[in-house]
Design a protein around this motif. Structure first.
Motif, short mmCIF file in Angstrom:
data_model
loop_
_atom_site.label_atom_id
_atom_site.label_comp_id
_atom_site.label_asym_id
_atom_site.label_seq_id
_atom_site.Cartn_x
_atom_site.Cartn_y
_atom_site.Cartn_z
N LYS A 1 8.28 -17.14 -49.86
CA LYS A 1 8.98 -16.86 -48.61
C LYS A 1 10.47 -17.16 -48.69
O LYS A 1 11.28 -16.61 -47.94
CB LYS A 1 8.35 -17.64 -47.46
CG LYS A 1 8.43 -19.15 -47.56
CD LYS A 1 7.77 -19.83 -46.37
CE LYS A 1 7.94 -21.34 -46.39
NZ LYS A 1 7.34 -21.98 -47.57
N GLU A 2 10.88 -18.04 -49.60
CA GLU A 2 12.28 -18.42 -49.72
C GLU A 2 13.07 -17.50 -50.64
O GLU A 2 14.25 -17.75 -50.93
CB GLU A 2 12.42 -19.85 -50.29
CG GLU A 2 11.58 -20.90 -49.59
CD GLU A 2 10.28 -21.18 -50.34
OE1 GLU A 2 9.91 -22.36 -50.45
OE2 GLU A 2 9.65 -20.20 -50.81
N ILE A 3 12.47 -16.43 -51.12
CA ILE A 3 13.09 -15.68 -52.22
C ILE A 3 14.44 -15.09 -51.82
O ILE A 3 15.39 -15.08 -52.63
CB ILE A 3 12.13 -14.59 -52.76
CG1 ILE A 3 12.64 -14.05 -54.11
CG2 ILE A 3 11.94 -13.48 -51.74
CD1 ILE A 3 12.68 -15.06 -55.21
N GLU A 4 14.57 -14.57 -50.61
CA GLU A 4 15.86 -13.98 -50.23
C GLU A 4 16.95 -15.04 -50.18
O GLU A 4 18.08 -14.82 -50.63
CB GLU A 4 15.74 -13.25 -48.89
CG GLU A 4 14.92 -11.96 -48.98
CD GLU A 4 15.14 -11.04 -47.80
OE1 GLU A 4 16.31 -10.85 -47.40
OE2 GLU A 4 14.15 -10.51 -47.28
N GLU A 5 16.63 -16.19 -49.64
CA GLU A 5 17.60 -17.29 -49.62
C GLU A 5 17.98 -17.71 -51.04
O GLU A 5 19.16 -17.92 -51.35
CB GLU A 5 17.01 -18.49 -48.88
CG GLU A 5 17.85 -19.75 -48.96
CD GLU A 5 17.10 -21.01 -48.57
OE1 GLU A 5 17.67 -22.11 -48.71
OE2 GLU A 5 15.92 -20.89 -48.15
N CYS A 6 16.99 -17.80 -51.90
CA CYS A 6 17.25 -18.26 -53.27
C CYS A 6 17.85 -17.19 -54.15
O CYS A 6 18.34 -17.48 -55.25
CB CYS A 6 15.95 -18.79 -53.89
SG CYS A 6 15.36 -20.32 -53.11
N ALA A 7 17.83 -15.93 -53.67
CA ALA A 7 18.47 -14.84 -54.41
C ALA A 7 19.95 -14.72 -54.08
O ALA A 7 20.71 -14.13 -54.86
CB ALA A 7 17.76 -13.52 -54.10
N LYS A 8 20.39 -15.28 -52.96
CA LYS A 8 21.77 -15.10 -52.52
C LYS A 8 22.80 -15.62 -53.52
O LYS A 8 23.84 -14.98 -53.72
CB LYS A 8 21.98 -15.76 -51.15
CG LYS A 8 21.31 -15.01 -50.01
CD LYS A 8 21.51 -15.73 -48.68
CE LYS A 8 20.81 -14.98 -47.54
NZ LYS A 8 20.92 -15.71 -46.25
N PRO A 9 22.58 -16.78 -54.18
CA PRO A 9 23.61 -17.27 -55.11
C PRO A 9 23.65 -16.52 -56.44
O PRO A 9 24.54 -16.78 -57.26
CB PRO A 9 23.21 -18.74 -55.35
CG PRO A 9 22.20 -19.07 -54.31
CD PRO A 9 21.52 -17.79 -53.99
N VAL A 10 22.70 -15.62 -56.70
CA VAL A 10 22.64 -14.92 -57.99
C VAL A 10 23.75 -13.87 -58.06
O VAL A 10 23.87 -13.02 -57.18
CB VAL A 10 21.26 -14.26 -58.19
CG1 VAL A 10 21.24 -13.48 -59.51
CG2 VAL A 10 20.16 -15.32 -58.20
#
Length: 559
Positions: free
Chosen positions: A49-58
């Motif tokens: 569920k956190e993937i979009e948040e965790c994708a932002k810094p990439v």
């Protein structure tokens, strides 16, 4: 099929700019990362569920113009997958270590290299003569269709299937003509039955992308994104991670994770190498009587101990059971069903560990996928390329209505990244929900995503990169031994300063062979240094370690 038609089948990927002047590999990779992966309905449903948040810094680094004269968007697909891997690492850092998502910079390039310090494990001399080499190639059948014959790890069965002897003293042209004459007398459907059902060899009719998509097999696997993770319903193990060791930290996020590697060649070994890069301890098991491709060991044996076991012997089967009882992950990449007779099927391994507190993740990798009428067939990178239509579209891009293998083992290495992402997904689920998990990955799962969600370069972009590289035309009968050196020369001559930029490489020491090896740096870079991607042990030949977990899981010495 045109690039616009391909984009019509995408899962939310925006169309690419037709002008070569405005095309940017980096910008298109960003679009693909978000729309073709993170927000792709076939893939997003399996992500945390956190993937979009965790994708932002990439963030992505690279050049705007493509360098490789292949019409498929290989650089964009690999870089976006490495971006998803970075995002999954961020989820792990947040859940297990309480660390906020980190900046990560995936680069676009990856290149396998080899050197001379590895013992020869090619027991069948697959590449010893032009005649044996040409047992792996594309040939035209009696009905006008093309068939990709494949020698697998031993050309003899493929040769026998055509009524040919084991070896002959022929040059390249003479051996090509011999295979061409034989296969030109056989209908493509009959050739498929001979290869798959009678001689159990890899081989496939070269389909178009549309033919694969509309086939019974394509439809049976169309619901799969890049992998599948299945809960083991009867598993009662509580939520857990894995036994920590002093080195377990955000810096080496998988340190202490034990992985048993039952794989060969590229795709499945790339999965376990990817876990090793994150700190996992990998025990690779092969056998002296089983052939392997030693030229790949310099690249794919990093981070792995390598031991021999003969599963025909009960005492060696017990040694593998002992390894599996302590493992968190077992990865197998042999032809479907091969390990079952020894008790090491997916269900057999889960049964072995059902009474321990920590669940097991069992991963199986194959070529065709795990549903549909072709799932039992063996296959390799070239077979997946031919089966899903990439080979046909590459040939058409060069002006010929015939398939041509797209040279590099792209589907192998990309499937390896997909496997790492899938295992991180299963580890996160085990950490939250407990239980054990079955993970399915396949070359065709990646390949059908490449076709449906990535696609080919727009015509102007393809023409530009093709023109810059001399507009060389390859034919269906040009196998990889012919095309690879020519492609590397094109890259050196026309894009050498980009592809072979020294900043992409490093000298890495292997204590097992006592040598520094010039090799590719980790593709994902974490600029602040919180996460360090490297390998606990140096690359080595098969069978030089003992088949037991060492006391020090981070040691470089031979055990």
């Amino acid at each position: 099929m045109t690039s616009n038609e391909l984009n019509g089948h995408t899962n939310g990927v925006t169309g690419v700019n037709e002008s070569s002047m405005h095309y940017s590999v980096v910008q298109e990779t960003v679009k693909l990362f978000h729309n073709g992966l993170v927000k792709n309905p076939l893939i997003a449903s399996s992500l945390p569920k956190e993937i979009e948040e965790c994708a932002k810094p990439v963030q992505f680094e690279g050049t705007d113009k493509p360098s490789i004269p292949i019409n498929w968007r290989f650089a964009e697909s690999m870089a976006s997958l490495k971006g998803l891997e970075a995002a999954m690492i961020n989820v792990l850092l947040k859940r297990k270590y309480g660390v906020e998502p980190q900046k990560a910079h995936p680069r676009q390039k990856e290149k396998a290299i080899h050197n001379k310090y590895f013992k020869n494990t090619d027991l069948h001399n697959t590449h010893s003569s032009p005649y044996r080499i040409n047992a792996t190639n594309i040939y035209k059948c009696k009905d006008g269709r093309y068939f990709h014959l494949h020698a697998s790890m031993n050309p003899q069965p493929s040769q026998q299937s055509l009524g040919l002897p084991d070896d002959m003293d022929l040059n390249v042209e003479e051996s090509l003509k011999l295979y061409q004459d034989k296969i030109s007398q056989i209908e493509s459907g009959e050739m498929q039955k001979i290869a798959s059902d009678v001689y159990k060899q890899a081989g496939t009719i070269c389909w178009t992308t549309e033919e694969y998509r509309n086939s019974e097999h394509g439809k049976a696997n169309a619901h799969v994104g890049l992998y599948e993770v299945h809960d083991v319903k009867n598993a009662k193990q509580p939520p857990c991670w894995w036994p920590d060791i002093p080195e377990t930290s955000p810096q080496r996020p998988l340190a202490g994770l034990k992985v048993v590697d039952l794989t060969r060649v590229i795709a499945a070994p790339a999965v376990t190498r990817g876990l090793a890069e994150l700190g996992a301890s990998v025990m690779r098991i092969t056998a002296e009587h089983i052939t392997d491709m030693s030229q790949l060991h310099c690249d794919l044996n990093w981070g792995k101990w390598n031991a021999h076991l003969d599963f025909r012997k009960e005492e060696d089967r017990e040694k593998l059971r002992a390894l599996a009882r302590e493992a968190d992950v077992v990865v197998q990449g042999y032809r479907p069903g091969v390990l079952d007779k020894y008790g090491f099927s997916v269900d057999g391994l889960l049964e072995l560990t059902k009474d321990r507190e920590r669940g097991l993740i069992v991963v199986r990798e194959n070529c065709y996928g795990w549903q549909g009428p072709w799932s039992y067939r063996s296959g390799w990178q070239q077979i997946s390329d031919a089966n899903c239509g990439m080979s046909m579209e590459f040939g058409r891009a060069m002006g010929s209505d015939e398939p041509v293998t797209p040279v590099f083992p792209n589907s192998d290495y990309c499937t390896g990244v997909c496997g790492v992402i899938a295992i991180l997904n299963a580890l996160l689920r085990r950490g939250t929900e407990g239980g054990s998990y079955k993970v399915d990955v396949a070359l065709n799962y990646y390949s059908q995503w490449l076709v449906n969600s990535v696609g080919v370069y727009p015509k102007a972009v393809w023409e530009d990169v093709w023109n810059r590289n001399g507009r060389q035309v390859f034919r269906h009968y040009h196998n990889m031994q012919y095309t690879l050196p020519r492609f590397f020369k094109m890259l050196r001559d026309n894009s050498g300063s980009i592809v072979f930029d020294p900043k992409f490489f490093e000298n890495r020491y292997s204590g097992a062979i006592g040598k520094n090896i010039r090799t590719v740096k980790p593709i994902i870079q974490f600029p602040d240094g919180l996460v360090q991607l490297k390998y606990n042990v140096g690359t080595r030949s098969n069978g030089i370690d003992q088949p037991k977990w060492p006391e020090n899981l981070m040691t470089e010495v031979v055990v």
